[in-house]
Motif scaffolding. Structure first.
Motif, PDB file in Angstrom:
ATOM      1  N   HIS A 217       0.834  -1.206   0.000  1.00 42.68           N
ATOM      2  CA  HIS A 217       0.000   0.000   0.000  1.00 42.68           C
ATOM      3  C   HIS A 217       0.872   1.260   0.000  1.00 42.68           C
ATOM      4  O   HIS A 217       0.621   2.196  -0.766  1.00 42.68           O
ATOM      5  CB  HIS A 217      -0.932   0.001   1.217  1.00 42.68           C
ATOM      6  N   ASN A 218       1.882   1.276   0.839  1.00 42.31           N
ATOM      7  CA  ASN A 218       2.743   2.453   0.947  1.00 42.31           C
ATOM      8  C   ASN A 218       3.445   2.761  -0.375  1.00 42.31           C
ATOM      9  O   ASN A 218       3.460   3.918  -0.824  1.00 42.31           O
ATOM     10  CB  ASN A 218       3.773   2.255   2.063  1.00 42.31           C
TER      11      ASN A 218
ATOM     12  N   GLU B 221       1.004   4.123  -2.957  1.00 47.40           N
ATOM     13  CA  GLU B 221       0.672   5.526  -2.712  1.00 47.40           C
ATOM     14  C   GLU B 221       1.810   6.445  -3.168  1.00 47.40           C
ATOM     15  O   GLU B 221       1.564   7.521  -3.701  1.00 47.40           O
ATOM     16  CB  GLU B 221       0.336   5.757  -1.236  1.00 47.40           C
ATOM     17  N   GLU B 222       3.054   6.024  -2.973  1.00 46.12           N
ATOM     18  CA  GLU B 222       4.191   6.822  -3.435  1.00 46.12           C
ATOM     19  C   GLU B 222       4.225   6.891  -4.961  1.00 46.12           C
ATOM     20  O   GLU B 222       4.522   7.943  -5.535  1.00 46.12           O
ATOM     21  CB  GLU B 222       5.500   6.270  -2.868  1.00 46.12           C
TER      22      GLU B 222
ATOM     23  N   ARG C 150       1.569   6.614  -6.928  1.00 40.34           N
ATOM     24  CA  ARG C 150       0.443   7.479  -7.299  1.00 40.34           C
ATOM     25  C   ARG C 150       0.825   8.945  -7.160  1.00 40.34           C
ATOM     26  O   ARG C 150       0.488   9.763  -8.019  1.00 40.34           O
ATOM     27  CB  ARG C 150      -0.773   7.180  -6.424  1.00 40.34           C
ATOM     28  N   ALA C 151       1.519   9.288  -6.087  1.00 45.93           N
ATOM     29  CA  ALA C 151       1.909  10.678  -5.864  1.00 45.93           C
ATOM     30  C   ALA C 151       2.930  11.151  -6.898  1.00 45.93           C
ATOM     31  O   ALA C 151       2.849  12.283  -7.386  1.00 45.93           O
ATOM     32  CB  ALA C 151       2.482  10.831  -4.452  1.00 45.93           C
TER      33      ALA C 151
ATOM     34  N   ASN D 263      -6.176  -1.624  -5.167  1.00 44.25           N
ATOM     35  CA  ASN D 263      -6.883  -0.524  -4.529  1.00 44.25           C
ATOM     36  C   ASN D 263      -7.506   0.313  -5.637  1.00 44.25           C
ATOM     37  O   ASN D 263      -6.931   1.289  -6.100  1.00 44.25           O
ATOM     38  CB  ASN D 263      -5.969   0.314  -3.649  1.00 44.25           C
TER      39      ASN D 263
END
Length: 168
Positions: free
Chosen positions: A38-39, A42-43, A45-46, A69
């Protein structure tokens, strides 16, 4: 906690290995693995503005585990594709392990998947949504040591990802 720097990149030999099943005795490890997946997602995606799924081997966790997700977080343990449709379609596929490259591939429009969740419950999922079907096939390939570069429809099926805000 794993971060973007821990993501295996195109050419890393571990990306071409077949993963081992998650054992029921390893279930206590799954929450930490999922947190890492997940982490890193998210990185990605950013930084790159994409990312709907990631497979454990992309972080060097050589287990049959996928984290999706899309509308909600979903943990898929020991998936097996039990059926795929004859009908296929093409798309420009992307991958966190080579985030600036797009690859034209052909994928099945529908599939049936069996898997276990993070509580070790067994599920059968009939996937009829094309965007979810192609995503699952992409992540499932990672568990078997296949990258979308290996499924390119021809030698011209590669392009650089356009930089956000440009017309390339």
């Amino acid at each position: 906690m794993k971060h973007l720097a821990d993501l295996l990149l195109l050419g890393d030999p571990r990306l071409y290995q077949t993963c081992e099943p998650v054992l029921e005795s390893e279930l206590p490890l799954v929450p930490d693995w999922v947190a890492d997946l997940h982490n890193v997602m998210e990185e990605i995606r950013a930084k790159y503005q994409f990312g709907r799924g990631i497979a454990a081997p992309q972080l060097g966790i050589m287990k049959r585990l996928i984290y999706l997700n899309v509308d909600r977080p979903q943990v898929i343990i020991n998936p097996e594709l039990v059926a795929v449709s004859d009908e296929t379609d093409e798309l420009w596929d992307d991958c966190m392990s080579f985030p600036n490259l797009l690859v034209r591939v052909r994928r099945h429009k529908k599939l049936t998947l069996t898997y276990r969740d993070e509580h070790w419950q067994t599920h059968t999922w009939d996937v009829t949504d094309w965007r979810i079907s192609e995503l699952i096939q992409h992540e499932y390939d990672h568990l078997n040591g296949f990258l979308c570069t290996m499924r390119a429809i021809d030698e011209r099926a590669f392009q650089w990802r356009p930089t956000p805000g440009t017309n390339l």
